[in-house]
Design an enzyme around this catalytic site. Structure first.
Site, PDB file in Angstrom:
ATOM      1  N   LYS A 136     -22.396   8.997 -25.454  1.00 36.97           N
ATOM      2  CA  LYS A 136     -23.170   9.401 -26.628  1.00 36.97           C
ATOM      3  C   LYS A 136     -22.443   9.011 -27.911  1.00 36.97           C
ATOM      4  O   LYS A 136     -22.953   8.232 -28.680  1.00 36.97           O
ATOM      5  CB  LYS A 136     -23.424  10.913 -26.617  1.00 36.97           C
ATOM      6  CG  LYS A 136     -24.640  11.339 -25.803  1.00 36.97           C
ATOM      7  CD  LYS A 136     -24.357  11.744 -24.410  1.00 36.97           C
ATOM      8  CE  LYS A 136     -25.587  12.038 -23.600  1.00 36.97           C
ATOM      9  NZ  LYS A 136     -25.367  13.053 -22.595  1.00 36.97           N
ATOM     10  N   TRP A 185     -28.603  21.478 -20.842  1.00 37.96           N
ATOM     11  CA  TRP A 185     -27.252  21.116 -20.382  1.00 37.96           C
ATOM     12  C   TRP A 185     -26.453  22.356 -20.027  1.00 37.96           C
ATOM     13  O   TRP A 185     -25.721  22.364 -19.035  1.00 37.96           O
ATOM     14  CB  TRP A 185     -26.536  20.226 -21.396  1.00 37.96           C
ATOM     15  CG  TRP A 185     -27.117  18.842 -21.377  1.00 37.96           C
ATOM     16  CD1 TRP A 185     -27.798  18.215 -22.384  1.00 37.96           C
ATOM     17  CD2 TRP A 185     -27.135  17.926 -20.257  1.00 37.96           C
ATOM     18  NE1 TRP A 185     -28.220  16.971 -21.962  1.00 37.96           N
ATOM     19  CE2 TRP A 185     -27.834  16.760 -20.676  1.00 37.96           C
ATOM     20  CE3 TRP A 185     -26.633  17.970 -18.957  1.00 37.96           C
ATOM     21  CZ2 TRP A 185     -28.037  15.654 -19.838  1.00 37.96           C
ATOM     22  CZ3 TRP A 185     -26.836  16.866 -18.115  1.00 37.96           C
ATOM     23  CH2 TRP A 185     -27.524  15.737 -18.557  1.00 37.96           C
ATOM     24  N   ASP A 228     -18.622  21.900 -23.937  1.00 34.87           N
ATOM     25  CA  ASP A 228     -19.171  20.604 -23.530  1.00 34.87           C
ATOM     26  C   ASP A 228     -19.611  19.900 -24.803  1.00 34.87           C
ATOM     27  O   ASP A 228     -20.717  20.093 -25.291  1.00 34.87           O
ATOM     28  CB  ASP A 228     -20.362  20.812 -22.586  1.00 34.87           C
ATOM     29  CG  ASP A 228     -21.096  19.508 -22.293  1.00 34.87           C
ATOM     30  OD1 ASP A 228     -20.651  18.444 -22.765  1.00 34.87           O
ATOM     31  OD2 ASP A 228     -22.126  19.569 -21.583  1.00 34.87           O
TER      32      ASP A 228
HETATM   33  C1  PLP Z   1     -25.426  13.753 -21.493  1.00 35.77           C
HETATM   34  C2  PLP Z   1     -24.859  15.109 -21.402  1.00 35.77           C
HETATM   35  C3  PLP Z   1     -24.274  15.584 -20.217  1.00 35.77           C
HETATM   36  C4  PLP Z   1     -24.238  14.776 -18.946  1.00 35.77           C
HETATM   37  O1  PLP Z   1     -23.363  13.710 -19.079  1.00 35.77           O
HETATM   38  P1  PLP Z   1     -23.037  12.743 -17.843  1.00 35.77           P
HETATM   39  O2  PLP Z   1     -21.914  11.941 -18.430  1.00 35.77           O
HETATM   40  O3  PLP Z   1     -24.276  11.966 -17.581  1.00 35.77           O
HETATM   41  O4  PLP Z   1     -22.628  13.576 -16.704  1.00 35.77           O
HETATM   42  C5  PLP Z   1     -23.737  16.852 -20.210  1.00 35.77           C
HETATM   43  N1  PLP Z   1     -23.764  17.627 -21.300  1.00 35.77           N
HETATM   44  C6  PLP Z   1     -24.320  17.202 -22.468  1.00 35.77           C
HETATM   45  C7  PLP Z   1     -24.314  18.116 -23.650  1.00 35.77           C
HETATM   46  C8  PLP Z   1     -24.881  15.942 -22.541  1.00 35.77           C
HETATM   47  O5  PLP Z   1     -25.432  15.517 -23.696  1.00 35.77           O
END
Ligand code: PLP
Length: 360
Positions: free
Chosen positions: A196, A102, A172
Site C-alpha cells: 500500500k 481488516w 496493523d
Molecule cells: C491489505 C491489508 C491487509 C492484508 O495485507 P496482505 O499483505 O495482503 O496480507 C491487512 N490489513 C490491512 C489494514 C490492509 O490494508
C-alpha cells in the site's frame, strides 16, 4: 506512453521517480554488473542495500534503538497469527478493537491462539464512527491490545493514538504507515504489508519492541518467531530481496521529499480536497464521521448506482483507474497514498464535477 493515475488500494501506485531509478539500475546495480534480483542476499552489495533501507526507515519514523525492524514475507495477514504467537507470552487473552473488515480478519485469526476480548466495536454505527477511548472495555490482564489505525476497505482512520497503559499496543499499519509522523515508542508492535504505502507486494515490515521478543508459543514454525528473525537480521532464510530494495528506494524518496511531516501536510490536503468535493455535491456521498475519515482510502457513492459502470468506464477513458469500491461496500474508492500525486487527486475531482454536470 504516459502513466495513468491508479487509485488501487493495493498493490498501489509507486512514485514514478522510484520506478525510473529501478529501471536504470535494473540490469546493472551501481556497477555490480548484476540486477538486485540476481544478488546473493549475503553478498556485500545486497547487505549494503538492506542496511541503508533499514537506516532510512529508522530515521523517517524516528524508531527508538530498543525496537527491531524486521523485513519479512507473508503479508500483513501472516502477522494476524504471528502477533499472538509472539506476544501472548503465557497469557490467555488479548484485546481487539473491531472497526472493519481488516480488524475482523485479525480477530478471527487470533481466536485460533487465544481468547479474544473485543474491547470496543464500531459495528453499531455500521463502521462509520470509531468508538471513543472512554468506551473501551480493556482488560488489564490482556497480553496486548490490537487495533487497525486505518481500515482500508471502509475508509475509517484513527487520527489519535489509543492509550493501553502497561499493555503493549499493536497496530496493523498496513495502509497508513509513513503517511504522517507517529510516536513509535507508544507501540509494542507495528506491522504493515508493503504493497500500500511502502513498495511492491511480497515484503512485510514489522517493528517490534525488543523486550517483547523471545517468548513465542512453543511448537510454532520457526519462520513465525520474531526472535529468530531478529537474531538473523531478517535473513534466517532468503528475504524478499527485490521488494526490500524497492522499499529502500521509496524511503530515500520520502527523505528527499521532506520526510513524514511533509507527507502528512500533503496527505491531509489531498484528502481534504477530495472530501470537500464529495461533501459539496448532492451527487456524491461518503458515510464516515468527519473526525474518522481516512486520509488514504476515500470511499464514495453516486446518487444513482446504475451510473457506477458508466462512471468507471468514463474515468478509465481519461486515465483514472481502479476506482471501483471493494465488493463488500460497493460504490467507488479512491486510494490516495503517498505516491499518488496531488495532480491525480485534482484530475479526479475535476472528472467528478464534470460527470455530475452531465448526469446529476
Ligand atoms: C491489505 C491489508 C491487509 C492484508 O495485507 P496482505 O499483505 O495482503 O496480507 C491487512 N490489513 C490491512 C489494514 C490492509 O490494508
Amino acid at each position: 506512453m504516459s502513466r495513468i493515475y491508479n487509485f488501487s488500494a493495493g498493490p498501489a501506485c509507486l512514485p514514478e521517480a522510484v520506478l525510473q531509478q529501478a529501471q536504470q539500475e535494473m540490469t546493472d546495480w551501481q556497477g555490480s554488473g548484476m540486477s538486485v534480483m540476481e544478488m546473493s542476499h549475503r553478498g556485500k552489495e545486497f547487505m549494503s542495500i538492506a542496511a541503508q533501507a533499514e537506516a532510512d526507515l529508522r530515521e523517517l519514523m524516528a524508531i527508538p534503538d530498543n525496537y527491531k525492524v524486521l523485513f519479512l514475507q507473508g503479508g500483513a495477514s501472516a502477522q494476524f497469527s504471528n502477533v499472538p504467537v509472539n506476544l501472548l507470552r503465557g497469557k490467555k487473552s488479548a484485546d481487539y478493537i473491531y472497526t472493519g473488515q481488516w480488524s475482523k480478519k485479525a480477530i478471527a485469526e487470533a481466536k485460533r491462539f487465544c481468547d479474544v476480548n473485543v474491547a470496543a466495536s464500531a459495528e453499531a454505527s455500521n463502521f462509520s464512527v470509531l468508538p471513543a477511548q472512554s468506551e473501551w472495555q480493556l482488560n488489564s490482564d490482556a497480553a496486548y491490545v490490537h487495533y487497525t489505525p486505518n481500515e482500508t476497505i471502509g475508509g475509517l482512520e484513527f487520527h489519535w493514538t489509543p492509550e493501553s497503559g502497561d499493555v503493549p499496543l499493536v497496530a496493523d499499519l498496513s495502509s497508513t504507515i509513513l503517511s504522517r509522523p507517529i510516536d513509535v515508542s507508544k507501540f509494542g508492535v507495528i506491522y504493515a504489508g508493503a504493497q500500500k504505502n511502502i513498495g511492491p507486494a511480497g515484503l512485510t515490515v514489522v517493528i517490534v519492541r525488543d523486550d517483547l521478543i523471545g517468548e513465542a508459543v512453543p511448537g510454532m514454525p520457526v519462520l513465525c518467531d520474531y526472535k529468530i528473525m531478529a537474531d538473523n537480521d531478517s535473513m534466517y532464510n532468503t528475504p524478499p530481496t527485490y521488494g526490500w530494495y524497492l522499499a529502500g528506494l521509496v524511503f530515500a524518496w520520502l527523505k528527499k521529499n521532506g520526510g513524514l511531516s511533509a507527507m502528512a501536510e500533503l496527505n491531509e490536503r489531498k484528502a481534504g480536497k477530495l472530501y470537500g468535493a464529495i461533501d459539496g455535491s448532492d451527487f456524491y456521498a461518503n458515510p464516515i464521521d468527519l473526525n474518522c475519515r481516512s486520509w488514504m482510502n476515500v470511499p464514495f457513492t453516486l446518487a444513482n448506482d446504475e451510473l457506477d459502470a458508466t462512471f468507471l468506464s468514463e474515468a478509465k477513458a481519461v486515465g483514472l483507474v481502479t476506482l471501483k469500491g471493494h465488493r463488500s461496500v460497493g460504490g467507488m474508492r479512491a486510494s490516495i497514498y503517498n505516491a499518488m500525486p496531488e495532480a491525480g487527486v485534482d484530475a479526479l475531482i475535476s472528472f467528478m464535477a464534470d460527470f455530475e454536470k452531465r448526469n446529476g
